[in-house]
Write a protein that holds these residues in place. Structure first.
Motif, PDB file in Angstrom:
ATOM      1  N   PRO A 178       0.850  -1.197   0.000  1.00 47.11           N
ATOM      2  CA  PRO A 178       0.000   0.000   0.000  1.00 47.11           C
ATOM      3  C   PRO A 178       0.881   1.240   0.000  1.00 47.11           C
ATOM      4  CG  PRO A 178       0.020  -1.015   2.154  1.00 47.11           C
ATOM      5  CD  PRO A 178       0.728  -1.960   1.243  1.00 47.11           C
ATOM      6  N   GLN A 199       2.921   4.214   0.867  1.00 48.60           N
ATOM      7  CA  GLN A 199       3.589   4.337   2.144  1.00 48.60           C
ATOM      8  C   GLN A 199       3.115   5.565   2.864  1.00 48.60           C
ATOM      9  OE1 GLN A 199       7.673   4.120   1.477  1.00 48.60           O
ATOM     10  NE2 GLN A 199       7.624   1.995   0.839  1.00 48.60           N
ATOM     11  N   VAL A 200       2.969   5.377   4.093  1.00 50.90           N
ATOM     12  CA  VAL A 200       2.530   6.508   4.910  1.00 50.90           C
ATOM     13  C   VAL A 200       3.744   7.333   5.260  1.00 50.90           C
ATOM     14  CG1 VAL A 200       1.465   7.151   7.078  1.00 50.90           C
ATOM     15  CG2 VAL A 200       0.663   5.165   5.836  1.00 50.90           C
ATOM     16  N   GLY A 201       3.564   8.520   5.247  1.00 51.73           N
ATOM     17  CA  GLY A 201       4.686   9.370   5.631  1.00 51.73           C
ATOM     18  C   GLY A 201       4.821  10.497   4.659  1.00 51.73           C
ATOM     19  N   MET A 256      -6.980  -0.661   8.987  1.00 49.72           N
ATOM     20  CA  MET A 256      -5.570  -0.490   8.678  1.00 49.72           C
ATOM     21  C   MET A 256      -5.271   0.957   8.403  1.00 49.72           C
ATOM     22  SD  MET A 256      -3.482  -2.648   5.924  1.00 49.72           S
ATOM     23  CE  MET A 256      -4.117  -1.928   4.473  1.00 49.72           C
ATOM     24  N   CYS A 268      -2.843   3.353  10.519  1.00 52.15           N
ATOM     25  CA  CYS A 268      -1.702   4.061   9.968  1.00 52.15           C
ATOM     26  C   CYS A 268      -1.807   5.532  10.278  1.00 52.15           C
ATOM     27  CB  CYS A 268      -1.652   3.878   8.461  1.00 52.15           C
ATOM     28  SG  CYS A 268      -1.267   2.215   7.990  1.00 52.15           S
ATOM     29  N   PRO A 314       9.600  10.100   9.955  1.00 49.70           N
ATOM     30  CA  PRO A 314       9.102   9.294   8.837  1.00 49.70           C
ATOM     31  C   PRO A 314      10.092   9.247   7.698  1.00 49.70           C
ATOM     32  CG  PRO A 314       7.961  11.387   8.960  1.00 49.70           C
ATOM     33  CD  PRO A 314       8.829  11.304  10.163  1.00 49.70           C
ATOM     34  N   MET A 315      10.146   8.101   7.104  1.00 49.24           N
ATOM     35  CA  MET A 315      11.005   7.946   5.954  1.00 49.24           C
ATOM     36  C   MET A 315      10.364   8.667   4.782  1.00 49.24           C
ATOM     37  SD  MET A 315      13.515   5.406   6.470  1.00 49.24           S
ATOM     38  CE  MET A 315      13.514   4.225   5.171  1.00 49.24           C
ATOM     39  N   SER A 328       8.801   9.234   1.497  1.00 50.75           N
ATOM     40  CA  SER A 328       8.085   8.339   0.597  1.00 50.75           C
ATOM     41  C   SER A 328       8.738   8.404  -0.770  1.00 50.75           C
ATOM     42  CB  SER A 328       6.621   8.735   0.504  1.00 50.75           C
ATOM     43  OG  SER A 328       6.513  10.056   0.041  1.00 50.75           O
TER      44      SER A 328
END
Lengths: 381, 171
Positions: free
Chosen positions: A377, A379-381, B6, B10, B25-26, B28
């Protein structure tokens, strides 16, 4: 009834694991155990189970060999379920045998707590918090004060920030004490006092051996997680899109060092991904050598491009390019079964020496012939 | 329903953790499909090469031809892998080189000669990598960006080599 619930739970986990199989292997064993731990007897199973999904699916790269430990975990969960709620710090397979053999769960609880891994439990903290509170309450009532700082002693940067847990926690009387302890620990961001408090509690509970293990776990945890193989020791939370950093025991806690640590972790992650990309680098440990290899590889690739383009220039007029043919060739020869990382997958193998590497953050779109795992999915962030 | 949970999970985790600034956070990353890359690459390169072929009155392959071909090869790479810092830099460099002097040269403007390896300093190696990757010098401050760019660059280079090789094999 409890056993029935346990069985159901175990079975559910099994099926859950099986369906997510390709991803499961990458989930850390510790994560699974924690998942079991924090699962409550309330009918939040589907909720929790789904909560597990993102952890799995957001996992990157690391094949943390969760397969075998999964089985042990499920067995573990079955037998110890009522008390697992209270144990958010369970990690490492080394303790499982203890649990299974020891009938006195209650005594084990504080031991387990001390173990620094409560990564996943923290991770699912916001969700499973209502259940955790029950666990906390039980602990508290049992006279075992369980500072959640125990979990902060866990090794690693891949935990969910505990503040997430704290923030989402509903106000419950029973948990106030623990809650405050959480907050205090968090605000101070210091490991030593929390460690000491935990130690004190441990002594009160006369589980001193665990504190020692704790300390060693912490010191070990301090080591660079570059290969992420410490899971056997302290367990490891499955990787997420975030790198969660907590000040570990004995470490400086000012923002600079934390940021520095985060930076280093990110760099090491990228290095790992590069390692998979560059052929023949699996056995290389060490940044410098790895960088050398990468440099060599890039140079050789560029030389090849140079050479091929020259050849192309000489051959140019007679070019007879067939796009479909090239594409089909590539797809047919594309290598399946890529590494666990979600990433960029060239997927080409025209009998050439390059390996199909994967670069992070991209999804392989090759259909059919590539038996790859389903796209992650976004990516969150 | 699972998906809903989910997502909520998140989001909640992400927002909460990030708000408290305890998590980092990495970044994206971009999504690249190898088939997409290949399609784009070939569909750019083939017409370009055909053009070159038709432009040349006589089929004597001289330096100019080679340079033009090289330019197209590099440009195809840059265009097929959009969204990366190195591809932007490569494109930029190509256009600059092409406009300034007649020499097209390689858009990378480097290769081959770099042999660092005076060991002990990882910094040196990072510098080397920066020189290797197009646009690397602009990434002076950011090691992790360099490494991630490197990953995509290596993948695209591999793809490119494969494509070129298969194009040559077909003849």
């Amino acid at each position: 009834m409890a056993s029935d619930g346990n069985d159901d739970l175990g079975f559910k986990h099994h099926s859950l694991m099986n369906t997510n199989n390709p991803l499961c292997d990458k989930v850390d064993g510790m994560a699974l155990s924690s998942m079991y731990n924090t699962k409550s007897s309330n009918s939040s199973d589907p909720f929790f189970g789904s909560g597990w999904d993102p952890i799995v699916s957001l996992n990157q790269s690391e094949s943390l060999g969760g397969g075998s430990s999964m089985v042990s975990h499920s067995g573990f969960a079955n037998s110890h379920y009522p008390l697992l709620m209270e144990n958010q710090g369970i990690c490492g397979t080394s303790h499982f045998s203890q649990y299974q053999s020891d009938p006195s769960f209650v005594e084990l609880v504080p031991k387990i707590q001390g173990f620094g891994c409560g990564n996943l439990s923290e991770m699912v903290g916001p969700m499973s918090l209502p259940h955790c509170t029950q666990g906390y309450a039980m602990n508290h009532e049992g006279g075992i004060e369980r500072a959640s700082t125990n979990s902060t002693q866990s090794r690693d940067d891949r935990q969910i920030s505990e503040e997430g847990v704290v923030g989402a926690s509903p106000n419950r009387k029973c948990r106030k004490r623990v809650h405050e302890a959480n907050q205090n620990a968090d605000e101070e961001l210091k490991k030593d006092p929390s460690g000491e408090s935990c130690d004190v509690q441990k002594e009160h509970d006369s589980k001193k051996q665990k504190t020692e293990q704790n300390a060693t776990a912490n010191s070990r945890g301090k080591q660079v997680v570059k290969q992420a193989k410490d899971s056997s020791q302290t367990g490891e939370a499955p990787k997420e899109n975030y790198i969660h950093v907590r000040a570990r025991r004995g470490q400086a806690t000012n923002s600079h060092s934390l940021a520095e640590r985060v930076r280093r972790e990110k760099i090491s992650e990228r290095m790992k991904l590069l390692q998979e990309l560059v052929p023949g680098c699996n056995k290389i440990t060490g940044k410098a050598v790895m960088l050398d290899e990468i440099i060599n590889y890039v140079q050789s690739l560029q030389q090849q491009v140079e050479f091929l383009s020259m050849k192309l220039a000489t051959v140019n007029p007679e070019l007879n390019i067939d796009l479909e043919r090239i594409l089909s060739k590539e797809i047919l020869h594309s290598r399946g079964g890529n590494a666990a990382v979600v990433g960029f997958n060239p997927g080409i193998n025209l009998s050439h020496p390059f390996s199909s590497g994967i670069f992070p953050g991209t999804i392989s779109g090759i259909p059919n012939t590539n038996p790859q795992f389903p796209p992650f999915p976004p990516q969150v962030g | 329903m699972l998906k809903l949970y989910m997502l909520v999970f998140c989001k909640q985790v992400g927002m909460e953790s990030y708000e408290r600034k305890r998590t980092y956070p990495m970044k994206s990353s971009k999504v690249i499909h190898s088939t997409t890359f290949t399609t784009k690459y070939v569909s750019y390169l083939v017409p370009a090469l055909t053009n070159i072929g038709s432009l040349l009155a006589s089929y004597d392959v001289d330096e100019e031809t080679k340079k033009m071909v090289r330019y197209e090869v590099d440009m195809a790479l840059a265009l097929s892998a959009k969204g990366f810092a190195w591809s932007r830099a490569l494109k930029h460099k190509l256009r600059l080189n092409y406009n300034d002097d007649d020499r097209v040269g390689d858009g990378h403007g480097e290769p081959v000669t770099k042999k660092p390896k005076t060991e002990h300093e990882e910094e040196e190696r990072m510098m080397c990598l920066r020189k290797l990757i197009p646009g690397g010098k602009e990434m002076m401050a950011d090691d992790e960006m360099l490494l991630s760019e490197l990953g995509s660059y290596v993948s695209c280079l591999e793809l490119q080599v494969n494509i070129l090789r298969s194009m040559l094999q077909n003849n």
